[in-house]
Design a protein around this motif. Structure first.
Motif, PDB file in Angstrom:
ATOM      1  N   ALA A 117     -41.085  78.789 132.793  1.00 43.43           N
ATOM      2  CA  ALA A 117     -39.821  79.276 133.353  1.00 43.43           C
ATOM      3  C   ALA A 117     -39.749  80.804 133.279  1.00 43.43           C
ATOM      4  CB  ALA A 117     -38.643  78.668 132.604  1.00 43.43           C
ATOM      5  N   GLN A 118     -38.999  81.378 134.196  1.00 43.46           N
ATOM      6  CA  GLN A 118     -38.708  82.805 134.180  1.00 43.46           C
ATOM      7  C   GLN A 118     -37.202  82.962 133.982  1.00 43.46           C
ATOM      8  OE1 GLN A 118     -40.532  85.272 137.215  1.00 43.46           O
ATOM      9  NE2 GLN A 118     -41.916  83.608 137.749  1.00 43.46           N
ATOM     10  N   VAL A 119     -36.828  83.615 132.889  1.00 45.65           N
ATOM     11  CA  VAL A 119     -35.439  83.635 132.459  1.00 45.65           C
ATOM     12  C   VAL A 119     -34.964  85.082 132.322  1.00 45.65           C
ATOM     13  CG1 VAL A 119     -33.805  82.770 130.732  1.00 45.65           C
ATOM     14  CG2 VAL A 119     -35.965  81.552 131.118  1.00 45.65           C
ATOM     15  N   GLY A 120     -33.763  85.372 132.817  1.00 48.25           N
ATOM     16  CA  GLY A 120     -33.275  86.733 132.659  1.00 48.25           C
ATOM     17  C   GLY A 120     -31.847  86.932 133.100  1.00 48.25           C
ATOM     18  N   ALA A 121     -31.215  87.911 132.485  1.00 45.90           N
ATOM     19  CA  ALA A 121     -29.895  88.385 132.905  1.00 45.90           C
ATOM     20  C   ALA A 121     -30.145  89.582 133.813  1.00 45.90           C
ATOM     21  CB  ALA A 121     -29.049  88.774 131.696  1.00 45.90           C
ATOM     22  N   VAL A 122     -30.186  89.332 135.110  1.00 44.43           N
ATOM     23  CA  VAL A 122     -30.671  90.342 136.062  1.00 44.43           C
ATOM     24  C   VAL A 122     -29.542  91.024 136.841  1.00 44.43           C
ATOM     25  CG1 VAL A 122     -32.896  89.187 136.313  1.00 44.43           C
ATOM     26  CG2 VAL A 122     -31.005  88.565 137.832  1.00 44.43           C
ATOM     27  N   GLU A 123     -28.306  90.798 136.456  1.00 45.35           N
ATOM     28  CA  GLU A 123     -27.173  91.326 137.229  1.00 45.35           C
ATOM     29  C   GLU A 123     -27.195  92.845 137.350  1.00 45.35           C
ATOM     30  OE1 GLU A 123     -25.784  87.375 135.495  1.00 45.35           O
ATOM     31  OE2 GLU A 123     -27.001  89.082 134.837  1.00 45.35           O
ATOM     32  N   VAL A 124     -27.745  93.525 136.346  1.00 44.13           N
ATOM     33  CA  VAL A 124     -27.757  94.981 136.366  1.00 44.13           C
ATOM     34  C   VAL A 124     -28.539  95.517 137.567  1.00 44.13           C
ATOM     35  CG1 VAL A 124     -29.827  95.256 134.923  1.00 44.13           C
ATOM     36  CG2 VAL A 124     -28.035  97.003 134.872  1.00 44.13           C
ATOM     37  N   THR A 125     -29.475  94.740 138.081  1.00 50.04           N
ATOM     38  CA  THR A 125     -30.235  95.179 139.247  1.00 50.04           C
ATOM     39  C   THR A 125     -29.374  95.229 140.504  1.00 50.04           C
ATOM     40  OG1 THR A 125     -30.985  92.943 139.824  1.00 50.04           O
ATOM     41  CG2 THR A 125     -32.351  94.207 138.271  1.00 50.04           C
ATOM     42  N   LEU A 126     -28.193  94.613 140.450  1.00 50.11           N
ATOM     43  CA  LEU A 126     -27.241  94.668 141.557  1.00 50.11           C
ATOM     44  C   LEU A 126     -26.084  95.620 141.260  1.00 50.11           C
ATOM     45  CD1 LEU A 126     -26.953  90.837 142.356  1.00 50.11           C
ATOM     46  CD2 LEU A 126     -28.376  92.544 143.507  1.00 50.11           C
ATOM     47  N   GLY A 127     -26.175  96.300 140.113  1.00 51.89           N
ATOM     48  CA  GLY A 127     -25.077  97.175 139.715  1.00 51.89           C
ATOM     49  C   GLY A 127     -23.937  96.425 139.067  1.00 51.89           C
TER      50      GLY A 127
END
Length: 251
Positions: A117-127
């Motif tokens: 699995a690939q897991v992450g809190a990636v919201e920062v990449t959208l600002g």
């Protein structure tokens, strides 16, 4: 979109919203309702899984963002609803588990992850910041320094690293995810449901309000636990057959 089935005392909530289980308001409402319905039907544990390629690849930001009237969904209300579920919840995650998908998993009591699995809190990449509680739940699971790292950098992590940090409970080979997660859910469903509900509530209070508040809350919970049939079954079994031999019925 969301399917509820039962495997004995386990309520199985399956995410099935092609192509990637993207979260929006309707998705969240159906997800919460499925968990409520599982408990109402007598489930003593809930397993959350996906039957698509990914567990959940994130949120439909347009669906969750402010509408034409400037109003947006209230994440606190959603999280309160999820955390008020009185039975243990297990997330079985695979594929992409990103943004809101990661947050759905973090709102569960335990997480079992497929090793690829690939897991992450990636919201920062959208600002953006995580909208459904990832920041504060990562603080609770891994501490503030790691919560900052995971949410500020927006990286994707392998489950083995998150297991080391205390974010994930168990990592298994991909082909063992279904069996391992269901086994855990069944074990929880076979436990003393009243006592497990007390543990859930006291943990949440300790995280949100501190040890002293949890101590006080525990005092108020003990009468219900001592009055449960499960305590009587457990103590009787201990004296007749030894510890760990009780068969609990969840009341």
């Amino acid at each position: 979109m969301i399917r509820l089935e039962h495997d004995g005392a386990v309520g199985v909530v399956t995410l099935s919203h092609p192509p990637h289980n993207l979260i929006g308001d309707e998705f969240i409402e159906r997800y919460c309702t499925a968990q409520d319905d599982a408990v109402a039907a007598g489930a003593r544990a809930i397993l959350v899984r996906s039957d698509l390629r990914h567990f959940c690849a994130g949120a439909d930001v347009k669906a969750l963002g402010p509408g034409d009237d400037g109003a947006a969904s209230d994440p606190a209300a959603v999280l309160d609803r999820l955390e008020s579920i009185p039975v243990p919840t297990v997330a079985a995650i695979h594929g992409a588990v990103l943004g809101g998908g990661f947050e759905l998993a973090l709102a569960c009591d335990m997480i079992v992850a497929a090793e690829s699995a690939q897991v992450g809190a990636v919201e920062v990449t959208l600002g953006l910041v995580p909208l459904l509680g990832a920041i504060q739940r990562l603080v609770a699971r891994a501490g503030p320094a790691r919560a900052r790292e995971i949410t500020m950098l927006g990286r994707r992590y392998r489950p083995a690293e998150l297991e080391r940090l205390g974010v994930v409970n168990l990592v298994v080979p991909d082909d063992e995810l279904e069996e391992a997660s269901m086994s855990l859910a069944r074990q929880l469903a076979a436990g003393p449901t009243v006592a497990l509900g007390v543990i859930k509530r006291v943990v949440n209070i300790a995280v949100n309000n501190g040890t002293k508040a949890a101590d006080e809350a525990l005092s108020g919970e003990l009468a219900t636990m001592w009055a449960s049939n499960d305590v009587r079954r457990g103590t009787k079994a201990m004296f007749t057959d030894g510890p760990g031999t009780a068969v609990f019925e969840g009341n």
